[in-house]
Scaffold this active site. Structure first.
Site, PDB file in Angstrom:
ATOM      1  N   HIS A  13       0.875  -1.171   0.000  1.00 46.40           N
ATOM      2  CA  HIS A  13       0.000   0.000   0.000  1.00 46.40           C
ATOM      3  C   HIS A  13       0.915   1.224   0.000  1.00 46.40           C
ATOM      4  CE1 HIS A  13       0.813   0.520   4.316  1.00 46.40           C
ATOM      5  NE2 HIS A  13       0.794  -0.803   4.327  1.00 46.40           N
ATOM      6  N   GLY A  14       0.392   2.400   0.115  1.00 46.90           N
ATOM      7  CA  GLY A  14       1.188   3.623  -0.002  1.00 46.90           C
ATOM      8  C   GLY A  14       2.417   3.679   0.878  1.00 46.90           C
TER       9      GLY A  14
END
Length: 153
Positions: A13-14
């Site tokens: 994810h980010g």
């Protein structure tokens, strides 16, 4: 060379794709997870989430251990991701080159808060204690700019 083994139930994810990968200077992300082969949608999501220019390898835990121990991964700056403490223990016990584990994001409803984003079950806490007893360094932080936190269990 293993840069980091991270436990994060969200896998890529980010925070992982950009903050951690850049901080580590990683050029390869290895996702060690036995359930991925049965979940093509999650595999596709992980492929789409990886940063450009970073190699992504998706393997089961045992295949990941074999690859690392065979030295085939030595040419990479390897960032390893697992989504649970059991797999972190398997990786650490199976790969002597893993000397530390970053516990980033765990979620257990009703679990014990180890940090703002980390809620561990009693079993998770037992595994953390076991790894620490085996001289595996444990740090709990979501992003690399957070101060390293050693679990007080």
């Amino acid at each position: 060379m293993i840069k980091l083994l991270r436990v994060d139930y969200r896998l890529i994810h980010g925070q992982v794709a950009y903050a951690w990968t850049n901080y580590l200077g990683a050029d390869c992300i290895l996702v060690a997870n036995d359930g991925l082969s049965a979940d093509p949608i999650r595999v596709q999501a992980l492929k789409l989430s990886k940063p450009a220019g970073i190699k992504l390898v998706l393997k089961g835990v045992e295949d990941s251990i074999k690859a690392i121990n065979s030295s085939v991964t030595d040419k990479y700056k390897l960032f390893i991701l697992v989504d649970n403490m059991k797999d972190a223990r398997r990786m650490a016990q199976g790969c002597p080159s893993i000397t530390s584990v970053n516990v980033g994001n765990l979620f257990a409803a009703g679990g014990r808060a180890l940090s703002v984003r980390c809620y561990a079950t009693d079993e998770d806490i037992g595994i953390i204690k076991e790894l620490m007893a085996d001289n595996i360094e444990i740090d709990i932080r979501s992003v690399p700019t957070d101060p390293k936190a050693v679990p007080n269990l």
